[in-house]
Scaffold this motif. Structure first.
Motif, PDB file in Angstrom:
ATOM      1  N   ILE A  37       0.147  -2.384 -14.527  1.00 38.21           N
ATOM      2  CA  ILE A  37       1.209  -1.761 -13.728  1.00 38.21           C
ATOM      3  C   ILE A  37       1.525  -2.628 -12.518  1.00 38.21           C
ATOM      4  CG2 ILE A  37       1.784   0.211 -12.264  1.00 38.21           C
ATOM      5  CD1 ILE A  37       0.083   1.943 -14.165  1.00 38.21           C
ATOM      6  N   ILE A  38       0.481  -3.098 -11.826  1.00 41.74           N
ATOM      7  CA  ILE A  38       0.669  -3.930 -10.640  1.00 41.74           C
ATOM      8  C   ILE A  38       1.356  -5.242 -11.003  1.00 41.74           C
ATOM      9  CG2 ILE A  38      -0.558  -5.285  -8.895  1.00 41.74           C
ATOM     10  CD1 ILE A  38      -2.594  -2.979  -8.789  1.00 41.74           C
ATOM     11  N   ASP A  39       0.967  -5.837 -12.127  1.00 40.81           N
ATOM     12  CA  ASP A  39       1.609  -7.079 -12.573  1.00 40.81           C
ATOM     13  C   ASP A  39       3.101  -6.860 -12.789  1.00 40.81           C
ATOM     14  OD1 ASP A  39      -0.822  -8.372 -12.493  1.00 40.81           O
ATOM     15  OD2 ASP A  39      -1.211  -8.191 -14.648  1.00 40.81           O
ATOM     16  N   TYR A  40       3.445  -5.724 -13.386  1.00 43.88           N
ATOM     17  CA  TYR A  40       4.858  -5.423 -13.643  1.00 43.88           C
ATOM     18  C   TYR A  40       5.612  -5.207 -12.330  1.00 43.88           C
ATOM     19  CZ  TYR A  40       9.035  -3.354 -15.678  1.00 43.88           C
ATOM     20  OH  TYR A  40      10.339  -3.102 -16.043  1.00 43.88           O
ATOM     21  N   VAL A  41       4.997  -4.440 -11.421  1.00 40.95           N
ATOM     22  CA  VAL A  41       5.634  -4.182 -10.128  1.00 40.95           C
ATOM     23  C   VAL A  41       5.828  -5.484  -9.356  1.00 40.95           C
ATOM     24  CG1 VAL A  41       5.308  -3.101  -7.865  1.00 40.95           C
ATOM     25  CG2 VAL A  41       4.819  -1.802  -9.949  1.00 40.95           C
ATOM     26  N   GLU A  42       4.848  -6.380  -9.421  1.00 42.46           N
ATOM     27  CA  GLU A  42       4.950  -7.650  -8.699  1.00 42.46           C
ATOM     28  C   GLU A  42       6.169  -8.444  -9.137  1.00 42.46           C
ATOM     29  OE1 GLU A  42       3.901 -10.417  -5.853  1.00 42.46           O
ATOM     30  OE2 GLU A  42       3.155  -8.380  -6.197  1.00 42.46           O
ATOM     31  N   HIS A  62       5.163   0.307  -0.313  1.00 40.86           N
ATOM     32  CA  HIS A  62       4.361  -0.560   0.549  1.00 40.86           C
ATOM     33  C   HIS A  62       4.587  -2.032   0.205  1.00 40.86           C
ATOM     34  CE1 HIS A  62       1.962   2.991   1.848  1.00 40.86           C
ATOM     35  NE2 HIS A  62       1.775   2.250   2.910  1.00 40.86           N
ATOM     36  N   ARG A  63       4.724  -2.323  -1.085  1.00 48.08           N
ATOM     37  CA  ARG A  63       4.970  -3.715  -1.499  1.00 48.08           C
ATOM     38  C   ARG A  63       6.311  -4.196  -0.940  1.00 48.08           C
ATOM     39  NH1 ARG A  63       5.545  -8.099  -1.711  1.00 48.08           N
ATOM     40  NH2 ARG A  63       5.225  -9.632  -3.379  1.00 48.08           N
ATOM     41  N   ARG A  64       7.316  -3.354  -1.009  1.00 52.26           N
ATOM     42  CA  ARG A  64       8.634  -3.737  -0.497  1.00 52.26           C
ATOM     43  C   ARG A  64       8.606  -3.913   1.018  1.00 52.26           C
ATOM     44  NH1 ARG A  64      12.220   0.612  -4.045  1.00 52.26           N
ATOM     45  NH2 ARG A  64      12.346  -0.635  -5.971  1.00 52.26           N
ATOM     46  N   ILE A  65       7.952  -2.990   1.725  1.00 49.27           N
ATOM     47  CA  ILE A  65       7.878  -3.079   3.182  1.00 49.27           C
ATOM     48  C   ILE A  65       7.122  -4.331   3.598  1.00 49.27           C
ATOM     49  CG2 ILE A  65       6.926  -2.016   5.260  1.00 49.27           C
ATOM     50  CD1 ILE A  65       9.440  -0.648   4.200  1.00 49.27           C
ATOM     51  N   HIS A  73       8.935  -7.019 -10.520  1.00 54.84           N
ATOM     52  CA  HIS A  73      10.173  -6.237 -10.501  1.00 54.84           C
ATOM     53  C   HIS A  73      10.320  -5.320  -9.280  1.00 54.84           C
ATOM     54  CE1 HIS A  73      10.906  -7.379 -14.729  1.00 54.84           C
ATOM     55  NE2 HIS A  73       9.615  -7.160 -14.922  1.00 54.84           N
ATOM     56  N   TYR A  74       9.483  -5.478  -8.239  1.00 58.61           N
ATOM     57  CA  TYR A  74       9.519  -4.547  -7.105  1.00 58.61           C
ATOM     58  C   TYR A  74      10.876  -4.499  -6.421  1.00 58.61           C
ATOM     59  CZ  TYR A  74       9.140  -8.567  -3.961  1.00 58.61           C
ATOM     60  OH  TYR A  74       9.372  -9.737  -3.295  1.00 58.61           O
ATOM     61  N   HIS A  75      11.636  -5.606  -6.508  1.00 61.63           N
ATOM     62  CA  HIS A  75      12.939  -5.678  -5.844  1.00 61.63           C
ATOM     63  C   HIS A  75      14.044  -5.054  -6.689  1.00 61.63           C
ATOM     64  CE1 HIS A  75      12.278  -9.169  -8.400  1.00 61.63           C
ATOM     65  NE2 HIS A  75      13.590  -9.242  -8.552  1.00 61.63           N
ATOM     66  N   GLU A  76      13.692  -4.539  -7.880  1.00 62.27           N
ATOM     67  CA  GLU A  76      14.671  -3.914  -8.757  1.00 62.27           C
ATOM     68  C   GLU A  76      14.580  -2.391  -8.648  1.00 62.27           C
ATOM     69  OE1 GLU A  76      13.828  -5.375 -12.653  1.00 62.27           O
ATOM     70  OE2 GLU A  76      13.937  -7.488 -12.061  1.00 62.27           O
ATOM     71  N   ASP A  77      15.488  -1.698  -9.310  1.00 64.60           N
ATOM     72  CA  ASP A  77      15.485  -0.236  -9.334  1.00 64.60           C
ATOM     73  C   ASP A  77      14.467   0.222 -10.382  1.00 64.60           C
ATOM     74  OD1 ASP A  77      16.121   2.378  -8.890  1.00 64.60           O
ATOM     75  OD2 ASP A  77      17.963   2.348 -10.094  1.00 64.60           O
ATOM     76  N   LEU A  78      13.283   0.616  -9.947  1.00 57.70           N
ATOM     77  CA  LEU A  78      12.188   0.911 -10.860  1.00 57.70           C
ATOM     78  C   LEU A  78      12.095   2.400 -11.173  1.00 57.70           C
ATOM     79  CD1 LEU A  78       9.357  -1.372  -9.410  1.00 57.70           C
ATOM     80  CD2 LEU A  78      10.706  -1.742 -11.475  1.00 57.70           C
ATOM     81  N   HIS A  79      11.730   2.683 -12.427  1.00 56.99           N
ATOM     82  CA  HIS A  79      11.523   4.054 -12.872  1.00 56.99           C
ATOM     83  C   HIS A  79      10.263   4.096 -13.734  1.00 56.99           C
ATOM     84  CE1 HIS A  79      15.563   5.194 -11.522  1.00 56.99           C
ATOM     85  NE2 HIS A  79      15.994   4.071 -12.084  1.00 56.99           N
TER      86      HIS A  79
END
Length: 279
Positions: free
Chosen positions: A178-183, A224-227, A185-191
C-alpha cells in the motif's frame, strides 16, 4: 534541566513506555534510533521496519516517520538527534572515513547488531545519555567525542550489514505494498477502489490491516505524505506559490490544503513558506 546545547545540535535520550500521541512527523535533524526491546513497527518514508531488539536505524530527519508499538509490551529505545551542520566540522580530517556519508547516501537504513558490536553500541549510547544530563563545562565536549566513536562504528556496520527486509506475516507485506503504491501516486486523486484493484484485496480488509500495522488510516498517511512533501517544496522550490504546491502534492482545493496543513504543522502554508524564504 538539560543544557541549551543539548536541545539543538546534539541530544541523546533513553525512554521506556508507550509512545503517547506520537504521529507522523519530520524534522531537519538527523536521527539514530536504537531499539532495546518491545514489539512494533516503524514506518519511515516508504518503508515499514518490523522492529527486533538490537536494531539500529539511521534516519534522514525530513523523511516522514512514526512508530507503532504494542503498548502491552515494554517499549525501550534510545534516540540520538543531531544537526549535521553542527557535527560536520568534527567529522572531517584527520578521519579517513566520511562519517556522515551513510546518512546522506542510505538516508533511512536499518541494521541489526549482535554480540560484541551490539554491546559496544549499547555502552556508548548509555554513556551519551548519561553525559547529556550533566551540566559541567566539559559535558558538551565529552558528548561529541562519544558520538564520534558511535559514528565510526555505524560506518563499520553499514559496510558489513545486510539490511534485506523481511516480514513476519502477509499483513506487513500488504501494508508495504500500500505504501509503495501511495509513494508513486500520492499526488493523484486516490481512492480505496484503486488499491483494491491493484492489490487484489478487499478495500475494507486493506484499511483494517494498514491501521493495525502502521497505527494510522490509509488516508491519514496519504495526507501526512502530501503535507510533508509540501514542506519540502516550500524549502527547496522557493519560487512556487502556496497554490502551486497545493495542486502539485495532490490537494484539489487550496482551502482544504490550508486546513490540513495547519492542523498538522501548527501554522498556515503561507506562514511556513515565509519562514522558509527568510531562513
Amino acid at each position: 534541566m538539560r543544557p541549551p546545547f543539548h536541545i539543538r545540535p546534539l541530544e541523546a535520550h533513553y525512554s521506556e513506555g508507550g509512545t503517547g500521541n506520537i504521529h507522523f512527523h519530520s524534522h531537519t535533524h538527523f536521527e539514530l534510533y536504537y531499539f532495546h526491546g518491545g514489539k512494533g513497527n516503524y514506518l519511515i518514508g516508504d518503508k515499514i521496519f518490523v522492529l527486533a531488539p538490537g536494531d539500529l536505524i539511521l534516519m534522514h530527519g525530513m523523511t516522514l516517520h512514526c512508530p507503532n508499538v504494542d503498548r502491552t509490551v515494554p517499549y525501550k529505545r534510545t534516540i540520538v538527534h543531531f544537526d549535521p551542520a553542527f557535527v560536520k566540522p568534527f567529522t572531517e580530517s584527520p578521519f579517513a572515513a566520511n562519517m556522515l556519508q551513510p546518512f546522506y547516501e542510505l538516508k533511512n537504513y536499518r541494521m541489526h547488531l549482535e554480540g560484541e558490536q551490539r554491546a559496544e553500541v549499547e555502552a556508548i549510547l548509555a554513556k551519551m545519555c548519561k553525559i547529556s544530563l550533566e551540566t559541567s563545562g566539559l559535558a558538551r565536549d565529552r558528548l561529541i567525542v562519544a558520538f564520534l566513536d558511535l559514528l565510526l562504528i555505524v560506518n563499520e556496520c553499514c559496510q558489513a550489514s545486510d539490511s534485506t527486509s523481511s516480514f513476519p506475516s502477509d499483513k506487513e507485506r500488504h501494508a508495504q505494498n500500500i505504501i509503495d503504491y501511495v509513494e508513486e501516486h500520492y499526488h493523484e486523486d486516490l481512492h480505496l477502489e484503486q488499491l483494491e484493484e491493484t492489490l487484489h484485496l478487499n478495500k475494507y480488509y486493506l484499511s483494517k490491516l494498514f491501521k493495525e500495522v502502521t497505527g494510522a488510516t490509509i488516508f491519514d498517511y496519504i495526507y501526512h505524505r502530501r503535507i510533508n512533501q509540501s514542506k519540502i517544496h516550500f524549502v527547496l522550490d522557493r519560487d512556487m506559490t502556496v497554490t502551486d504546491v497545493c495542486y502539485k502534492v495532490g490537494f484539489k482545493h487550496p482551502s482544504h490544503f490550508t486546513r490540513m496543513f495547519k492542523s498538522r504543522v501548527g501554522c498556515t502554508p503561507e506562514q511556513f513558506r515565509k519562514r522558509a524564504l527568510n531562513s
